[in-house]
Design a protein around this motif. Structure first.
Motif, mmCIF file in Angstrom:
data_model
loop_
_atom_site.group_PDB
_atom_site.id
_atom_site.type_symbol
_atom_site.label_atom_id
_atom_site.label_comp_id
_atom_site.label_asym_id
_atom_site.label_seq_id
_atom_site.Cartn_x
_atom_site.Cartn_y
_atom_site.Cartn_z
ATOM 1 N N VAL A 64 35.929 -10.721 15.596
ATOM 2 C CA VAL A 64 36.506 -12.065 15.579
ATOM 3 C C VAL A 64 35.794 -12.941 16.596
ATOM 4 O O VAL A 64 35.034 -12.456 17.439
ATOM 5 N N VAL A 65 36.074 -14.234 16.517
ATOM 6 C CA VAL A 65 35.559 -15.214 17.479
ATOM 7 C C VAL A 65 36.745 -15.906 18.130
ATOM 8 O O VAL A 65 37.728 -16.253 17.453
ATOM 9 N N GLY A 66 36.665 -16.102 19.423
ATOM 10 C CA GLY A 66 37.746 -16.747 20.140
ATOM 11 C C GLY A 66 37.904 -18.209 19.763
ATOM 12 O O GLY A 66 36.954 -18.878 19.346
ATOM 13 N N PHE A 111 35.575 -9.239 20.198
ATOM 14 C CA PHE A 111 35.154 -10.636 20.225
ATOM 15 C C PHE A 111 33.631 -10.707 20.190
ATOM 16 O O PHE A 111 32.958 -9.990 20.939
ATOM 17 N N ILE A 112 33.093 -11.558 19.316
ATOM 18 C CA ILE A 112 31.648 -11.692 19.179
ATOM 19 C C ILE A 112 31.238 -13.144 19.402
ATOM 20 O O ILE A 112 32.082 -14.008 19.666
ATOM 21 N N SER A 113 29.949 -13.423 19.273
ATOM 22 C CA SER A 113 29.394 -14.737 19.583
ATOM 23 C C SER A 113 30.016 -15.846 18.740
ATOM 24 O O SER A 113 30.231 -15.683 17.524
ATOM 25 N N PRO A 114 30.261 -17.011 19.347
ATOM 26 C CA PRO A 114 30.787 -18.159 18.596
ATOM 27 C C PRO A 114 29.866 -18.638 17.482
ATOM 28 O O PRO A 114 30.299 -19.404 16.619
ATOM 29 N N ASP A 130 25.694 -32.364 17.170
ATOM 30 C CA ASP A 130 25.407 -31.355 16.151
ATOM 31 C C ASP A 130 25.750 -29.991 16.721
ATOM 32 O O ASP A 130 25.983 -29.839 17.931
ATOM 33 N N VAL A 131 25.794 -28.976 15.860
ATOM 34 C CA VAL A 131 26.061 -27.613 16.314
ATOM 35 C C VAL A 131 24.771 -27.011 16.854
ATOM 36 O O VAL A 131 23.670 -27.464 16.526
ATOM 37 N N PRO A 132 24.868 -25.961 17.690
ATOM 38 C CA PRO A 132 23.656 -25.295 18.179
ATOM 39 C C PRO A 132 22.812 -24.750 17.033
ATOM 40 O O PRO A 132 23.334 -24.368 15.975
ATOM 41 N N ALA A 133 21.499 -24.707 17.239
ATOM 42 C CA ALA A 133 20.564 -24.305 16.175
ATOM 43 C C ALA A 133 20.816 -22.886 15.694
ATOM 44 O O ALA A 133 20.539 -22.564 14.532
ATOM 45 N N GLU A 134 21.330 -22.012 16.568
ATOM 46 C CA GLU A 134 21.538 -20.613 16.192
ATOM 47 C C GLU A 134 22.847 -20.382 15.441
ATOM 48 O O GLU A 134 23.155 -19.246 15.055
ATOM 49 N N THR A 135 23.621 -21.425 15.212
ATOM 50 C CA THR A 135 24.896 -21.298 14.492
ATOM 51 C C THR A 135 24.685 -20.662 13.120
ATOM 52 O O THR A 135 23.769 -21.037 12.384
#
Length: 322
Positions: free
Chosen positions: A147-149, A220-223, A241-246
């Protein structure tokens, strides 16, 4: 959830496929179309992977099939529709934002008992990078899901409101579920009992229930795998904008990218997919209440569309006072 109710769920495999990577959506009539945008965005970034998508709903009709056919025809991916009885979960609490469809996520591990893992996603998400890495992350000893927080500043408050022991609180819009562990712990059945008895005291209904039942049982994993994005109506919101790695953008909150008054930069990720989708002829939502009309006229003022802005300003006054 008893065996008789599960038997009432009718599975309709529109495009059967052999795949052990299942992605599941639970939707009502308002969100079933937008789930197709999420699906299309995942397919565009699938590479060599083959996904089996599942739509769980009580509001799927034969009229939806041509749209699904245009999406999956010639694709290596598959889709199965899971038709529910109309009155399923009728006794559980709902709100203006959370319909009965919010409980459909609990059915996913029950209707796919053969799956090792399944990915549950909300239908207000867009994939902008491959999900390969997500499937490779181990769930962890005794853990039921990845999951993601929630937004970090909100987690302690949400955790306290739900009565958790700790301060970590996850968003249930993305869960990579270990099906065997979920079923062994009877999570769905326990959630239905908890919601029946205490759900009316929960602010976030099924999400609160999941956080209570799965505290210390999730990893918990990366957002980047569930980047929570609120469409803010200010200068920063219109340019952010969202981060490029999203990998997955989650348009959380009441404002959505398919509402015409939202012109924030980050909505283009949804709208770019929409333009190439079977939904491209479907009009965006128009303001239906005073709050939405206010956001509409402010958006138009921002775009310097003065006459349209004044018209919506008048409509806002009418909606507010009439």
């Amino acid at each position: 959830m008893n065996h008789d109710v599960l038997q009432e769920i009718n599975a309709e495999p529109l495009f059967p496929v052999q795949s052990d990577q299942h992605i599941v959506f639970g939707v009502d009539g308002k969100f079933k179309a937008h789930a197709l945008i999420t699906i299309l965005s995942i397919m565009k970034h699938a590479g060599d992977r083959v996904y089996h998508f599942h739509l769980i709903s009580s509001e799927l009709t034969p009229a939806d099939n041509p749209r699904l056919a245009r999406l999956f025809q010639g694709s290596r991916h598959g889709v199965t529709l899971h038709h529910l009885p109309d009155q399923l979960f009728a006794t559980l609490p709902v709100t203006e934002l959370f319909t009965r469809a919010t409980y459909y996520r609990f059915l996913a591990p029950l209707i796919l008992p053969q799956a090792e893992k399944l990915l549950y996603l909300d239908a207000d998400m867009v994939c902008i990078n491959p999900l390969n890495e997500l499937w490779q992350i181990p769930t962890g000893p005794g853990a039921v899901a990845l999951v993601v927080g929630e937004i970090a500043s909100l987690q302690p408050v949400l955790a306290k409101n739900a009565g958790l022991r700790g301060e970590r609180y996850f968003n249930a819009g993305m869960m990579l579920i270990d099906v065997a562990q979920w079923r062994a712990d009877n999570i769905s059945e326990r959630a239905f009992t908890l919601l029946s008895e205490h759900g009316r005291n929960f602010q976030y209904l099924d999400q609160d229930a999941l956080n209570i039942l799965l505290e210390d049982k999730v990893t918990f994993i990366s957002p980047r795998f569930n980047t929570l994005t609120m469409l803010a109506h200010d200068d920063r919101g219109y340019t952010l904008d969202v981060p490029a790695e999203t990998c997955l953008i989650h348009y959380a909150g009441a404002d959505k990218p398919w509402q015409v008054w939202n012109q924030q930069f980050v909505v283009h990720h949804y709208r770019d997919i929409y333009q190439d989708s079977p939904l491209s002829t479907m009009a965006f939502d128009q303001p239906a209440n005073a709050q939405q009309a206010k956001r509409m006229y402010k958006s138009l003022f921002r775009q310097k569309r003065w006459w349209q802005a004044m018209l919506w300003r008048l409509k806002h006054i009418k909606m507010r006072y009439c």
